[in-house]
Write a protein that holds these residues in place. Structure first.
Motif, PDB file in Angstrom:
ATOM      1  N   ASP A 188       3.197  -3.950  -4.676  1.00 29.98           N
ATOM      2  CA  ASP A 188       2.997  -4.396  -3.002  1.00 29.98           C
ATOM      3  C   ASP A 188       2.859  -2.883  -2.324  1.00 29.98           C
ATOM      4  O   ASP A 188       1.971  -2.945  -1.482  1.00 29.98           O
ATOM      5  N   GLN A 194      -0.380  -2.551  -0.005  1.00 25.13           N
ATOM      6  CA  GLN A 194      -0.200  -2.213   1.634  1.00 25.13           C
ATOM      7  C   GLN A 194      -0.899  -1.033   1.850  1.00 25.13           C
ATOM      8  O   GLN A 194      -1.602  -0.614   2.847  1.00 25.13           O
ATOM      9  N   ASP A 210      -4.463  -1.239   2.066  1.00 16.70           N
ATOM     10  CA  ASP A 210      -4.717  -2.004   3.479  1.00 16.70           C
ATOM     11  C   ASP A 210      -4.871  -0.997   4.465  1.00 16.70           C
ATOM     12  O   ASP A 210      -5.517  -1.104   5.584  1.00 16.70           O
ATOM     13  N   ILE A 211      -3.776  -0.112   4.473  1.00 16.94           N
ATOM     14  CA  ILE A 211      -3.471   0.611   5.680  1.00 16.94           C
ATOM     15  C   ILE A 211      -4.544   1.777   5.636  1.00 16.94           C
ATOM     16  O   ILE A 211      -5.287   2.241   6.839  1.00 16.94           O
ATOM     17  N   LEU A 212      -4.727   2.536   4.616  1.00 15.07           N
ATOM     18  CA  LEU A 212      -5.515   3.780   4.482  1.00 15.07           C
ATOM     19  C   LEU A 212      -6.869   3.529   4.110  1.00 15.07           C
ATOM     20  O   LEU A 212      -7.713   4.396   4.077  1.00 15.07           O
ATOM     21  N   GLN A 262       2.663  10.479   3.484  1.00 10.99           N
ATOM     22  CA  GLN A 262       3.653   9.545   3.694  1.00 10.99           C
ATOM     23  C   GLN A 262       3.350   8.217   2.456  1.00 10.99           C
ATOM     24  O   GLN A 262       3.582   7.137   2.768  1.00 10.99           O
ATOM     25  N   SER A 263       2.182   8.455   1.703  1.00  7.95           N
ATOM     26  CA  SER A 263       1.765   7.595   0.832  1.00  7.95           C
ATOM     27  C   SER A 263       2.264   7.816  -0.609  1.00  7.95           C
ATOM     28  O   SER A 263       2.180   8.961  -1.007  1.00  7.95           O
ATOM     29  N   LYS A 276       6.934   4.104   4.279  1.00 10.07           N
ATOM     30  CA  LYS A 276       7.670   3.206   5.244  1.00 10.07           C
ATOM     31  C   LYS A 276       6.775   1.763   5.267  1.00 10.07           C
ATOM     32  O   LYS A 276       7.134   0.761   6.099  1.00 10.07           O
ATOM     33  N   MET A 277       5.710   1.471   4.293  1.00  9.11           N
ATOM     34  CA  MET A 277       4.883   0.184   4.496  1.00  9.11           C
ATOM     35  C   MET A 277       5.500  -0.834   3.565  1.00  9.11           C
ATOM     36  O   MET A 277       5.088  -1.850   3.762  1.00  9.11           O
ATOM     37  N   VAL A 278       6.602  -0.691   2.944  1.00  2.00           N
ATOM     38  CA  VAL A 278       7.402  -1.839   2.074  1.00  2.00           C
ATOM     39  C   VAL A 278       8.850  -1.527   2.318  1.00  2.00           C
ATOM     40  O   VAL A 278       9.049  -0.384   2.283  1.00  2.00           O
ATOM     41  N   ALA A 279       9.382  -2.478   2.402  1.00  2.00           N
ATOM     42  CA  ALA A 279      10.811  -2.524   2.525  1.00  2.00           C
ATOM     43  C   ALA A 279      11.630  -2.589   1.200  1.00  2.00           C
ATOM     44  O   ALA A 279      11.026  -3.742   0.454  1.00  2.00           O
TER      45      ALA A 279
END
Lengths: 175, 836
Positions: B570, B574, B577-579, B591-592, B638-641
């Motif tokens: 996950d 994510q 997908d974001i970066l 933050q990765s 912060k991209m996954v809870a």
């Protein structure tokens, strides 16, 4: 189009998703493509300060923008050696978009008047991310121009009759 | 009397071969003589074996001659090896000497040279072009000597065998000597062009690398590729023609050398048939004649290397030709100390292009007086400061320090008495301390071995004055303690931890997540949450843990292996997908969970894998995903809870891991306890007994402020500063902020306590508070002691100066005290109050 972020199954209530929702509601970001806003949602951080703590200081170079999530902050300006409160900002307010575009020495001090939590993005990150999408620069600048125009127009409508001297000094959009 | 040194660019290439290699060259000469003698012996033995041993069937003679033959071959080869080794040593020594002398010369070249030169060109000359000249130095004596002597020995032997045949076979060489230089001349012309275009080529690369931000920002890839390609093609064409000439020389030589044996066969065969030449003599003759080819070929190669090296050497020295604009050392040891009186009289500076940047500038400053220079950009403020600091040589008028012309002062006198701080100072790779001591060391130890550095108190005081003290303290706090050196600090740090919790724990809980055995730690990784401690033996890196069989089996039993691999999937999905569309910049990966250097692997991978359910992973891929899962830190990524169920399972796993570790690897782990120092964590984390929730500057400042008091109480402050001073600043100070770099530059000049301080917008990039602090330091500590000239970027900081000079178009249009100038209602008044 990648729609994974529209309804994100990996991150139902993660901070990134909440940030994304916030940024999409801010005029400064809302006109950007989703890919870009996702990047900013990832790059911004959540911070908190206690009552009385300062977010930025008059005359200091401001290099970040804030979105207030919870609490209240007040704007001050030093007048003849005394700090004079000017106005207050509450949840949902975005401050400092101009500081993201270039160096800006502040004219005001912003201080928390209650415990404050906010979203923050710094200029170095914003500018680096923007370099990836140079074609978006005109849109960002346009959004900022619109904000200034709307601000001045609102000021004229709301306070046009109140202070002749102040009105005489207006004209920020003509700079 | 001082000996007049020949400038490096005036030295001949051959001088390097002889300089400081005298003994080696003599040894080489001896070895060469033995080698040449050993080369001729087998020829004579060949003849004797055929004519005496074989002809008269003498076995003992055969054995005897063969023994001598073998010994000669062995001696010859050993000597050849020695010659090669000695040549290499001489080459490397000469190359080292050349590079050192040239670099020393480059450092003192006028600044204008560097404005016109690309760094890549300088690198290319020092690294590539000079190396051929160095190689030549090794061969300069040995190759011609060994080959000419061998040639003469063989030729003599041939004459001894048969003068007629010898004369015929040697008749070819004069012809070669005429033709080869003709072709070589063409090669030399191409070689000169090649060196020039190579310079252009390295300059182009440097330009592209230096301007990469502009290129990427403008998307000017095609334009840059086009420029680059044009030079590469030009270079390719020149190199092809150059190679054609070089190979032409070789082919010509081969052709003529091959004709030699043919002549011997024709004439020698005829003579042997007629009985006028013994068969043994013909064999020896042919053999000797064939052996002529090797030394001859080596001589031709030597000639080509010499020509090539000479061209490169000349071009290199021509490029760096130029004398420094100043004397390095005082002509006589006057030992004069300067008080700092500056007298500037009708000073002017005109560039080579005729631009007059300073025009008739005059003023006087008494020792300890302070002058602020103001005016619009381009008015000549920086040029004036640079001329007074001897960075540029003024072209007219006078500038005197205590009555002596600045242009005539030696560099030593300048660095001893004048300190210069520029707006964009350069920070060198190394520690904070290395950079802090840079100017001091240049002043104190410039001409000799480094002496003891100033006391730590003195350095700390300067850091305090420029506002860098807290930063250095933070560097110290963020370091991992070197227990070999600072082991005695451990009990004091534990006490500091207790005091911190007692005094500030509650108050700072908003910014610190304290380690707690019963709670999930959102600002620690999953791996740290599971282990809740550190290994005494190895660093618990998630990648290493993901490959550890014991740890894997533990995860499996705790029911965590699959969930963590799934979490890793996950996170990877994510993050990609974001970066995915963002450039590979370190700032985007702070933050990765995926490190910058790993990102392309994941990006390529997720191009093919879309869904977890359908994915089939190899063992290596599972390990990679597990690493990400173990690295996951919910407070940072912060991209996954993180689900509550997984949190609970990890907390249960923490207990299970402790039992397992006690059982399987007793004494390997230290678990977090309020009374135990955690050696794998930073000093800060140890004092906090937790992790910071935010990296915002005000949070760090607030925490740092509170910790300082505790460190003072425990007497640890000095050691923390000492540790902080060892912080590596990175190439060009990349690990420091712009403000920190600027403060460090101010501090390093203050440490050497110059009598004159020249500041060129030295505080422009600092925040308000830091500027005020430095301004205050100038006005209090330096007033009366140090003469200061400061180019001011803000008018509100000039009030405290004794004099203000307003500059316009290279001239001082107004000079005087602040109030006095304001009363005049002149240019300063206009600048302060706006144009009327």
């Amino acid at each position: 189009m990648n729609s994974s972020m529209e309804k994100n199954e990996l991150c139902g209530a993660c901070e990134f998703q909440e940030n994304l929702t916030v940024l999409r509601g801010i005029n400064f970001f809302s006109q950007m493509p989703l890919e870009m806003i996702k990047g900013f949602a990832y790059l911004c951080s959540r911070e908190s300060v206690k009552t009385g703590e300062t977010l930025f200081q008059e005359y200091e170079e401001m290099d970040r923008a804030f979105y207030i999530i919870k609490g209240t902050a007040a704007l001050f300006r030093n007048v003849h050696g005394k700090e004079k409160p000017l106005r207050e900002y509450g949840p949902g307010v975005f401050l400092g978009g101009l500081a993201l575009l270039g160096k800006l020495r502040q004219l005001y001090t912003l201080r928390a008047v209650s415990d404050l939590s906010f979203l923050m993005i710094t200029r170095d990150k914003f500018i680096l991310a923007m370099e990836r999408f140079p074609e978006l620069k005109p849109k960002v600048i346009q959004a900022m121009i619109d904000r200034i125009r709307v601000w001045e127009e609102r000021f004229l409508v709301e306070h046009g009759d109140e202070c002749e001297t102040c009105i005489g000094k207006l004209g920020a959009i003509l700079v | 009397m001082a000996e007049k040194k020949t400038p490096v660019y005036e030295k001949s290439m051959t001088s390097w071969a002889l300089a400081s290699n005298g003994k080696l060259q003599a040894l080489l000469f001896g070895v060469i003589m033995i080698a040449v003698a050993a080369r001729v012996v087998p020829l004579e033995m060949q003849k004797r074996i055929v004519n005496e041993a074989i002809k008269f069937r003498q076995i003992d003679l055969l054995a005897y001659y063969c023994g001598i033959y073998l010994s000669a071959i062995i001696v010859s080869n050993i000597m050849k090896y020695l010659i090669n080794v000695l040549q290499a040593v001489i080459s490397e020594r000469a190359l080292k000497n050349m590079r050192m002398a040239l670099f020393e010369h480059i450092l003192v070249l006028p600044l204008i040279f560097f404005r016109k030169s690309q760094p890549g060109t300088v690198v290319s000359f020092l690294l590539t072009e000079l190396s051929t000249a160095g190689n030549f130095a090794g061969m300069a004596l040995a190759t011609p000597l060994v080959n000419v002597l061998t040639l003469l020995a063989f030729a003599g032997y041939l004459f001894w065998l048969n003068p007629l045949l010898a004369a015929i076979s040697l008749s070819i060489y004069p012809l070669v000597l005429i033709l080869v230089p003709l072709v070589q001349r063409g090669a030399n012309i191409q070689n000169k062009r090649r060196v020039d275009v190579s310079r252009e080529y390295s300059g182009k690369i440097s330009e592209a690398v230096s301007g990469i931000q502009e290129i990427q920002a403008n998307g000017a890839f095609t334009i840059e590729n086009r420029k680059y390609t044009a030079i590469v093609i030009k270079l390719q064409r020149i190199r092809i023609v150059w190679n054609m000439f070089m190979n032409g020389v070789k082919s010509l030589n081969n052709l003529f050398s091959s004709i030699g044996p043919l002549l011997i066969f024709i004439i020698g065969g005829y003579l042997t048939m007629r009985g006028r030449l013994e068969l043994g003599a013909l064999v020896a003759f042919l053999s000797a004649q064939e052996k002529l080819y090797d030394p001859w070929k080596e001589l031709i190669d030597y000639y080509q290397v010499y020509q090539d090296a000479a061209v490169r050497y000349r071009r290199t020295m021509e490029y760096f030709r130029g004398a420094p604009e100043f004397q390095l050392l005082p002509l006589e040891q006057s030992g004069q100390t300067f008080a700092g009186r500056l007298t500037v009289d009708r000073l002017s500076f005109t560039t080579d292009d005729g631009m007059r940047l300073l025009d008739d500038v005059s003023f006087e400053l008494n020792p300890g007086e302070h002058l602020a220079l103001v005016g619009f950009s381009g008015s000549g403020k920086s040029t004036l400061v640079q001329c007074l600091g001897q960075l540029f040589k003024y072209t007219g008028g006078h500038a005197r320090l205590d009555g002596r012309e600045i242009a005539d002062l030696s560099k030593k006198e300048i660095i001893d008495h004048i300190g210069i701080i520029s707006q964009a100072p350069f920070i060198f790779d190394g520690t904070i301390q290395d950079n802090l001591l840079y100017s001091w060391a240049a002043k104190e130890n410039g001409q000799g071995p480094p002496g003891p550095p100033p006391h730590l108190d003195q350095m700390a005081a300067v850091l305090q004055q420029v506002g860098l003290f807290t930063d250095v303290l933070n560097f110290g706090l963020n370091a991992v303690l070197d227990t070999d050196k600072y082991g005695s600090m451990v009990p004091l740090l534990i006490r500091t931890r207790h005091n911190f919790q007692k005094d500030f724990g509650e108050n700072l809980a908003q910014h610190v997540e304290f380690f707690s055995e019963d709670h999930y730690l959102y600002y620690s990784s999953v791996a740290e949450n599971l282990i809740f401690g550190a290994s005494r033996i190895w660093r618990l890196d998630p990648a290493a843990l993901a490959a550890d069989p014991l740890f894997i089996s533990f995860l499996e039993r705790a029911g965590l292996l699959q969930p963590l691999i799934s979490l890793g999937f996950d996170l990877a999905k994510q993050t990609v997908d974001i970066l995915g569309d963002f450039p590979l910049e370190a700032v985007f990966f702070e933050q990765s969970p995926i490190l910058m250097e790993e990102f392309s692997t994941y990006k390529d991978w997720f191009g093919s894998v879309k869904e977890w359910s359908s994915a089939r992973f190899s063992e290596a891929e599972r390990r990679r995903l597990l690493t990400l899962g173990l690295r996951f830190c919910p407070g940072k990524h912060k991209m996954v809870a993180l689900s509550t169920a997984l949190q609970t399972r990890i907390l249960e796993g923490r207990q299970q891991f402790r039992h397992l570790a006690d059982k399987k690897r007793p004494d390997e782990f230290i678990f977090y306890r309020l009374s135990t120092y955690i050696f794998s964590e930073s000093i800060l984390s140890n004092i906090l007994y937790g992790k910071l929730k935010s990296s915002a500057p005000w949070v760090r400042e607030k925490i740092g402020r509170n910790i300082i008091h505790l460190l003072i109480e425990e007497g640890l402050l000095e050691q923390m500063i000492e540790i902080g001073m060892q912080f590596m600043v990175g190439s060009k100070g990349e690990n420091l902020s712009g403000g920190q770099k600027q403060k460090l530059a101010v501090a390093r000049v203050l440490l050497k306590q110059p009598k004159v301080l020249l500041m060129d917008e030295a505080t422009a990039s600092l925040d308000n508070k830091s500027q005020a602090r430095i301004q205050n330091m100038i006005e209090t500590r330096l007033r009366g002691n140090t003469t200061v000239i400061s180019v001011a970027h803000r008018l509100d900081i000039v009030k405290g100066y004794d004099k203000i000079a307003v500059m316009k178009a290279g001239k001082i249009v107004e000079i005087g005290a602040y109030e006095e100038l304001l009363k005049k209602h002149g240019v300063l008044y206009e600048l302060v109050h706006g144009k009327k």
